[in-house]
Motif scaffolding. Sequence first.
Motif, PDB file in Angstrom:
ATOM      1  N   PRO A 162       0.944  -1.506  -0.209  1.00 35.09           N
ATOM      2  CA  PRO A 162      -0.484   0.219  -0.054  1.00 35.09           C
ATOM      3  C   PRO A 162       0.682   1.304  -0.001  1.00 35.09           C
ATOM      4  CG  PRO A 162      -0.429  -1.410   1.977  1.00 35.09           C
ATOM      5  CD  PRO A 162       0.282  -2.311   1.062  1.00 35.09           C
ATOM      6  N   ILE A 163       0.306   2.325  -0.587  1.00 36.01           N
ATOM      7  CA  ILE A 163       0.763   3.847  -0.959  1.00 36.01           C
ATOM      8  C   ILE A 163       0.019   4.377  -0.036  1.00 36.01           C
ATOM      9  CG2 ILE A 163       2.264   5.617  -2.238  1.00 36.01           C
ATOM     10  CD1 ILE A 163       2.806   2.964  -3.831  1.00 36.01           C
ATOM     11  N   GLY A 164       0.087   5.410   0.441  1.00 43.20           N
ATOM     12  CA  GLY A 164      -1.032   6.911   0.928  1.00 43.20           C
ATOM     13  C   GLY A 164      -0.268   7.702   1.364  1.00 43.20           C
ATOM     14  N   TRP A 165      -1.364   8.523   1.902  1.00 40.42           N
ATOM     15  CA  TRP A 165      -1.122   9.714   3.027  1.00 40.42           C
ATOM     16  C   TRP A 165      -2.833  10.023   3.441  1.00 40.42           C
ATOM     17  CZ3 TRP A 165      -2.231   9.193  -2.397  1.00 40.42           C
ATOM     18  CH2 TRP A 165      -2.524  10.081  -3.021  1.00 40.42           C
ATOM     19  N   ILE A 166      -1.863  11.288   4.060  1.00 42.25           N
ATOM     20  CA  ILE A 166      -3.058  11.622   5.054  1.00 42.25           C
ATOM     21  C   ILE A 166      -3.347  13.085   4.317  1.00 42.25           C
ATOM     22  CG2 ILE A 166      -3.563  12.834   7.122  1.00 42.25           C
ATOM     23  CD1 ILE A 166      -1.438  11.424   8.668  1.00 42.25           C
ATOM     24  N   VAL A 167      -5.319  12.549   4.075  1.00 45.89           N
ATOM     25  CA  VAL A 167      -5.745  14.377   3.424  1.00 45.89           C
ATOM     26  C   VAL A 167      -5.424  14.943   3.911  1.00 45.89           C
ATOM     27  CG1 VAL A 167      -7.851  15.047   2.095  1.00 45.89           C
ATOM     28  CG2 VAL A 167      -6.298  12.712   1.505  1.00 45.89           C
ATOM     29  N   ARG A 168      -5.373  16.410   3.684  1.00 47.21           N
ATOM     30  CA  ARG A 168      -4.933  17.737   4.959  1.00 47.21           C
ATOM     31  C   ARG A 168      -5.359  18.666   4.212  1.00 47.21           C
ATOM     32  NH1 ARG A 168      -2.704  16.275   9.138  1.00 47.21           N
ATOM     33  NH2 ARG A 168      -0.873  14.177   9.317  1.00 47.21           N
ATOM     34  N   GLU A 169      -5.522  17.921   2.590  1.00 45.22           N
ATOM     35  CA  GLU A 169      -5.596  20.445   1.914  1.00 45.22           C
ATOM     36  C   GLU A 169      -6.724  19.325   0.890  1.00 45.22           C
ATOM     37  OE1 GLU A 169      -2.287  22.703   1.407  1.00 45.22           O
ATOM     38  OE2 GLU A 169      -0.619  20.875   1.166  1.00 45.22           O
ATOM     39  N   PHE A 170      -6.817  19.745  -0.227  1.00 44.17           N
ATOM     40  CA  PHE A 170      -6.680  19.591  -1.964  1.00 44.17           C
ATOM     41  C   PHE A 170      -6.938  20.986  -2.665  1.00 44.17           C
ATOM     42  CE2 PHE A 170     -11.231  21.565   0.844  1.00 44.17           C
ATOM     43  CZ  PHE A 170     -11.821  21.645  -0.317  1.00 44.17           C
ATOM     44  N   PHE A 171      -7.450  20.803  -3.457  1.00 44.01           N
ATOM     45  CA  PHE A 171      -6.793  21.945  -4.816  1.00 44.01           C
ATOM     46  C   PHE A 171      -7.985  22.054  -6.216  1.00 44.01           C
ATOM     47  CE2 PHE A 171      -3.006  19.428  -2.766  1.00 44.01           C
ATOM     48  CZ  PHE A 171      -2.560  20.755  -2.461  1.00 44.01           C
ATOM     49  N   LEU A 172      -8.356  23.055  -5.947  1.00 44.14           N
ATOM     50  CA  LEU A 172      -8.794  23.629  -7.504  1.00 44.14           C
ATOM     51  C   LEU A 172      -8.145  23.781  -8.990  1.00 44.14           C
ATOM     52  CD1 LEU A 172     -10.941  24.396  -8.920  1.00 44.14           C
ATOM     53  CD2 LEU A 172     -11.069  26.565  -8.372  1.00 44.14           C
ATOM     54  N   ILE A 173      -7.379  22.801  -9.406  1.00 45.45           N
ATOM     55  CA  ILE A 173      -6.423  23.051 -10.607  1.00 45.45           C
ATOM     56  C   ILE A 173      -6.869  23.236 -11.971  1.00 45.45           C
ATOM     57  CG2 ILE A 173      -4.322  21.188 -11.089  1.00 45.45           C
ATOM     58  CD1 ILE A 173      -4.809  19.662  -9.279  1.00 45.45           C
ATOM     59  N   GLU A 174      -6.415  23.950 -12.798  1.00 43.33           N
ATOM     60  CA  GLU A 174      -6.434  24.059 -13.837  1.00 43.33           C
ATOM     61  C   GLU A 174      -5.724  23.543 -14.750  1.00 43.33           C
ATOM     62  OE1 GLU A 174      -6.121  27.848 -17.554  1.00 43.33           O
ATOM     63  OE2 GLU A 174      -5.942  28.264 -15.049  1.00 43.33           O
ATOM     64  N   SER A 175      -5.337  22.771 -15.785  1.00 46.26           N
ATOM     65  CA  SER A 175      -4.959  21.877 -16.443  1.00 46.26           C
ATOM     66  C   SER A 175      -4.911  22.404 -17.603  1.00 46.26           C
ATOM     67  CB  SER A 175      -5.173  20.630 -16.671  1.00 46.26           C
ATOM     68  OG  SER A 175      -3.947  19.861 -18.179  1.00 46.26           O
ATOM     69  N   LEU A 176      -3.180  22.987 -18.984  1.00 49.30           N
ATOM     70  CA  LEU A 176      -3.293  23.366 -20.127  1.00 49.30           C
ATOM     71  C   LEU A 176      -2.771  22.397 -20.421  1.00 49.30           C
ATOM     72  CD1 LEU A 176      -0.621  26.202 -18.703  1.00 49.30           C
ATOM     73  CD2 LEU A 176      -3.457  26.207 -19.179  1.00 49.30           C
ATOM     74  N   LEU A 177      -3.613  21.164 -21.280  1.00 44.68           N
ATOM     75  CA  LEU A 177      -3.876  20.826 -22.153  1.00 44.68           C
ATOM     76  C   LEU A 177      -3.068  19.801 -23.091  1.00 44.68           C
ATOM     77  CD1 LEU A 177      -7.956  19.761 -22.244  1.00 44.68           C
ATOM     78  CD2 LEU A 177      -6.165  18.898 -20.649  1.00 44.68           C
ATOM     79  N   GLY A 178      -2.280  19.117 -22.985  1.00 49.28           N
ATOM     80  CA  GLY A 178      -1.183  19.080 -23.958  1.00 49.28           C
ATOM     81  C   GLY A 178       0.020  19.573 -23.893  1.00 49.28           C
ATOM     82  N   LYS A 179       0.041  20.822 -22.467  1.00 47.06           N
ATOM     83  CA  LYS A 179       1.546  20.835 -22.183  1.00 47.06           C
ATOM     84  C   LYS A 179       1.533  20.782 -20.851  1.00 47.06           C
ATOM     85  CE  LYS A 179      -0.200  25.496 -24.348  1.00 47.06           C
ATOM     86  NZ  LYS A 179      -0.005  26.569 -24.649  1.00 47.06           N
ATOM     87  N   HIS A 180       1.146  19.180 -19.845  1.00 43.76           N
ATOM     88  CA  HIS A 180       1.843  19.108 -19.449  1.00 43.76           C
ATOM     89  C   HIS A 180       2.057  19.715 -18.499  1.00 43.76           C
ATOM     90  CE1 HIS A 180       1.915  15.369 -21.377  1.00 43.76           C
ATOM     91  NE2 HIS A 180       2.344  16.243 -22.661  1.00 43.76           N
ATOM     92  N   LYS A 181       0.783  20.975 -17.947  1.00 45.53           N
ATOM     93  CA  LYS A 181       1.112  21.762 -16.636  1.00 45.53           C
ATOM     94  C   LYS A 181      -0.080  21.532 -16.169  1.00 45.53           C
ATOM     95  CE  LYS A 181       2.744  26.878 -16.212  1.00 45.53           C
ATOM     96  NZ  LYS A 181       3.939  27.882 -16.743  1.00 45.53           N
ATOM     97  N   HIS A 182      -0.271  21.954 -15.103  1.00 45.08           N
ATOM     98  CA  HIS A 182      -0.923  21.858 -13.450  1.00 45.08           C
ATOM     99  C   HIS A 182      -0.588  24.041 -13.142  1.00 45.08           C
ATOM    100  CE1 HIS A 182      -2.280  17.546 -13.418  1.00 45.08           C
ATOM    101  NE2 HIS A 182      -2.712  18.589 -14.286  1.00 45.08           N
TER     102      HIS A 182
END
Length: 192
Positions: A162-182
């Motif tokens: 198992p690989i995991g983590w404690i979720v302490r925050e969440f994000f609103l993300i804009e992805s520039l499609l085809g540019k591999h950028k968040h």
Amino acid sequence: MARPAQQPSFGGMFDSQPQYRLFFGLWPDALATKSLTRLMAQLCIDGTMPGRPVDADRLHLTLHHLGDFVDQIPPSLMPAAQAAASNVRMPPFEIAFDRIGGTRGQFLLRASDKLTALRDFRQALTTALIKTGLRRYVDPIFNPHVTLSYDFSDVPEMSIEPIGWIVREFFLIESLLGKHKHITRGDWPVQP
């Protein structure tokens, strides 16, 4: 059933490819990212995972895909999504993934556990989005996963440590499609 927003098609030569994506997501913490990077490297060496691994800084779990857009994200969408996020309340929680496999163009990290706390958190976000008037952007289907690679080979699902983590925050993300950028457009603590 609601589907994430798409700009309308005018057909044929007038159609353009989406340039922008907006979604709520979770980033793995530093330790989980390191574990995932090691796992992806080993899976490539073993020949288990086809395709190029996702860059470490782009590994994420999507909570809500709000849409793909050609020219721009609708001007009212981002502030409304940010307002919804500020109303989500839930204590931090742990998530863990223990399955890998590939199908339909993606090699995925999944969980055999039902991830009840994650599902409860997503439901709280869903409720906040609906209260903010964003019902049309809410997709009721949720299959929690982290994409490790994009490839069109099917690989049977198998168990991993198992690989995991404690979720302490969440994000609103804009992805520039085809540019591999968040681009992070907002982050909020997970808090009671």
